[in-house]
Enzyme design. Sequence first.
Site, PDB file in Angstrom:
ATOM      1  CD  GLU A 281      -2.731  -0.935  -0.101  1.00 47.05           C
ATOM      2  OE1 GLU A 281      -3.485   0.188  -0.217  1.00 47.05           O
ATOM      3  OE2 GLU A 281      -2.953  -1.929  -0.898  1.00 47.05           O
ATOM      4  CD1 TRP A 284      -1.300  -0.591  -4.088  1.00 49.36           C
ATOM      5  CD2 TRP A 284      -1.606   0.302  -5.727  1.00 49.36           C
ATOM      6  NE1 TRP A 284      -1.720  -1.685  -4.990  1.00 49.36           N
ATOM      7  CE2 TRP A 284      -1.988  -0.865  -5.997  1.00 49.36           C
ATOM      8  CE3 TRP A 284      -1.702   1.559  -6.885  1.00 49.36           C
ATOM      9  CZ2 TRP A 284      -2.732  -1.366  -7.237  1.00 49.36           C
ATOM     10  CZ3 TRP A 284      -2.274   1.017  -8.032  1.00 49.36           C
ATOM     11  CH2 TRP A 284      -2.607  -0.579  -8.313  1.00 49.36           C
ATOM     12  CD1 TRP A 312     -18.459  11.633 -18.188  1.00 49.54           C
ATOM     13  CD2 TRP A 312     -19.278   9.680 -17.097  1.00 49.54           C
ATOM     14  NE1 TRP A 312     -17.443  10.819 -18.106  1.00 49.54           N
ATOM     15  CE2 TRP A 312     -18.104   9.737 -17.288  1.00 49.54           C
ATOM     16  CE3 TRP A 312     -19.881   8.552 -16.589  1.00 49.54           C
ATOM     17  CZ2 TRP A 312     -17.362   8.600 -17.164  1.00 49.54           C
ATOM     18  CZ3 TRP A 312     -18.873   7.492 -16.130  1.00 49.54           C
ATOM     19  CH2 TRP A 312     -17.678   7.536 -16.495  1.00 49.54           C
ATOM     20  CG  ASN A 350      -8.439   1.663   0.362  1.00 50.58           C
ATOM     21  OD1 ASN A 350      -8.325   2.782  -0.149  1.00 50.58           O
ATOM     22  ND2 ASN A 350      -8.041   0.698  -0.302  1.00 50.58           N
ATOM     23  CD1 TRP A 368     -14.054   9.783 -14.617  1.00 54.55           C
ATOM     24  CD2 TRP A 368     -12.739  10.902 -13.188  1.00 54.55           C
ATOM     25  NE1 TRP A 368     -12.833  10.252 -15.458  1.00 54.55           N
ATOM     26  CE2 TRP A 368     -12.092  10.739 -14.552  1.00 54.55           C
ATOM     27  CE3 TRP A 368     -11.927  11.108 -12.200  1.00 54.55           C
ATOM     28  CZ2 TRP A 368     -10.877  11.519 -14.858  1.00 54.55           C
ATOM     29  CZ3 TRP A 368     -10.813  11.896 -12.515  1.00 54.55           C
ATOM     30  CH2 TRP A 368     -10.217  12.064 -13.771  1.00 54.55           C
ATOM     31  CD1 TRP A 391     -11.638   9.712  -6.317  1.00 53.46           C
ATOM     32  CD2 TRP A 391     -13.663   9.132  -7.349  1.00 53.46           C
ATOM     33  NE1 TRP A 391     -12.968   9.805  -5.621  1.00 53.46           N
ATOM     34  CE2 TRP A 391     -14.019   9.426  -6.000  1.00 53.46           C
ATOM     35  CE3 TRP A 391     -14.835   8.926  -8.343  1.00 53.46           C
ATOM     36  CZ2 TRP A 391     -15.242   9.379  -5.700  1.00 53.46           C
ATOM     37  CZ3 TRP A 391     -16.086   8.727  -7.995  1.00 53.46           C
ATOM     38  CH2 TRP A 391     -16.319   9.032  -6.548  1.00 53.46           C
TER      39      TRP A 391
END
Length: 478
Positions: A281, A284, A312, A350, A368, A391
């Site tokens: 993590e 990341w 959208w 998370n 988004w 996102w």
Amino acid sequence: MKLTSSLVWLRRDLRVFDHVALHQALLASERVYCVFIYDTTILDALPRRDRRVDFIHASIAEVAAELKQLGGHLIVRHGDPVREIPALAAELGVDAVFCNRDYEPQAIERDATVERALDAAGRKFHSYKDQVIFECGEVLSQNGGVFSVFTPYKNAWLKKLAADPSVLAPYNIEPHAARLAPPPSPAPALPTLAELGFEPSNLAELKIPTGMSGAEKLFEDFLPRIADYNVARDFPAVKGPSYLSIHFRFGTLSVRHLVRTVLDLQERGAGGEGAAVWLSELIWREFYAMILYHNPHVVGGSFKPAYDAIQWETGPEADELFAAWCEGRTGYPLVDAAMLQLNQTGYMHNRLRMVTACFLIKDLGIDWRRGEAYFALHLNDFDLASNNGGWQWASSSGCDAQPYFRIFNPITQSEKFDGEGKFIRRYLPQLAQLSAKEIHAPWLAPRMLAPDYWPPVVMHDEARKRTLERYEVVKKPA
């Protein structure tokens, strides 16, 4: 040749230990000043009650107290750093300004502007790596390219660390603290929240630990639990995460210290699978910082430009759906409880960030970027690179993203990760009478058991079909 004096500019590094810029300034200078700027270019856009400002304010007080104990002091200013830093450097007559690097596009532009102003006045600007183990150009593919998929990046990151563990060496401050500039007499008081134009938030009520001591307390609390992290992290009703994300955001901890500690656990045969997953993590976090640095177009645009062609939902109906999502009244309990957690505390688990993001994008068909902006405003730990990366992962438009045809089912996610409904009941007490089976889809239960809850704003199966049609424009192979 030693500098006569220098100025250390604190930003996303609110601590007085293992601090690269402060260490380097103390080595290079006979006298070192420290400053923090309450940046009006950021603060002016925030609501007057903002937990992040409370967190910074408390953390700055701890930094000031620690510097005072070491014989120095913290200068605090309120304004635009582009003006304040060159002006303060001139006022103090320093030879150079030291800081730790920030990799966000606006921060890079800000620092370049400050450097030009300092250079014009005959002063130097020195910046250092501190908030990451490896900077954006340090972990590259075998042919020197930039990674766009996490797993190869992670493998290269770990290989580079194994080859050069010296990157984890601490930068000690205490042996050189005598070079800190002593405080003036009388020393000015730190500005209050009111003087900064803010009111207290509910940060203290939430008992969120602040500052260097808060980060240390949370990490010490997490270490006995780290071996279970790989499993516990997915269940929002369980104390699984480290809860250190806000401390990463504001640099009240040293990432080098954290990685050293985890590696030491692994070398001693402790930490289990959880330690390895938690280290992933952290990697990341650096991966997303690297992606943002090399691809600044992701601020406002898709990492994969083809996804910008998606149409959208817009108009009043979409606005109402978006408001329902923001306010936690979609009719899907796990989604609503997660959004209420965010609104009330500034934190979201998370797993729930993925669930709520996927619901907004693929159940409601809403851009988004609207969700990203909402999270940016409300998350205590908001970090541009990680928020954008998350996102875009959910929207399938980012690097190493979830394939667009894999769409989270909010009911099965609820059943799997909050099976007993403990998390849901915490934020939706009106569902308390529902059984563990009924609570995940209350519209299927007798209405008298949940009279104050909303019907679902969309039906997932129908929304899923619309999403698959919507994403046809990208012609992504299955």
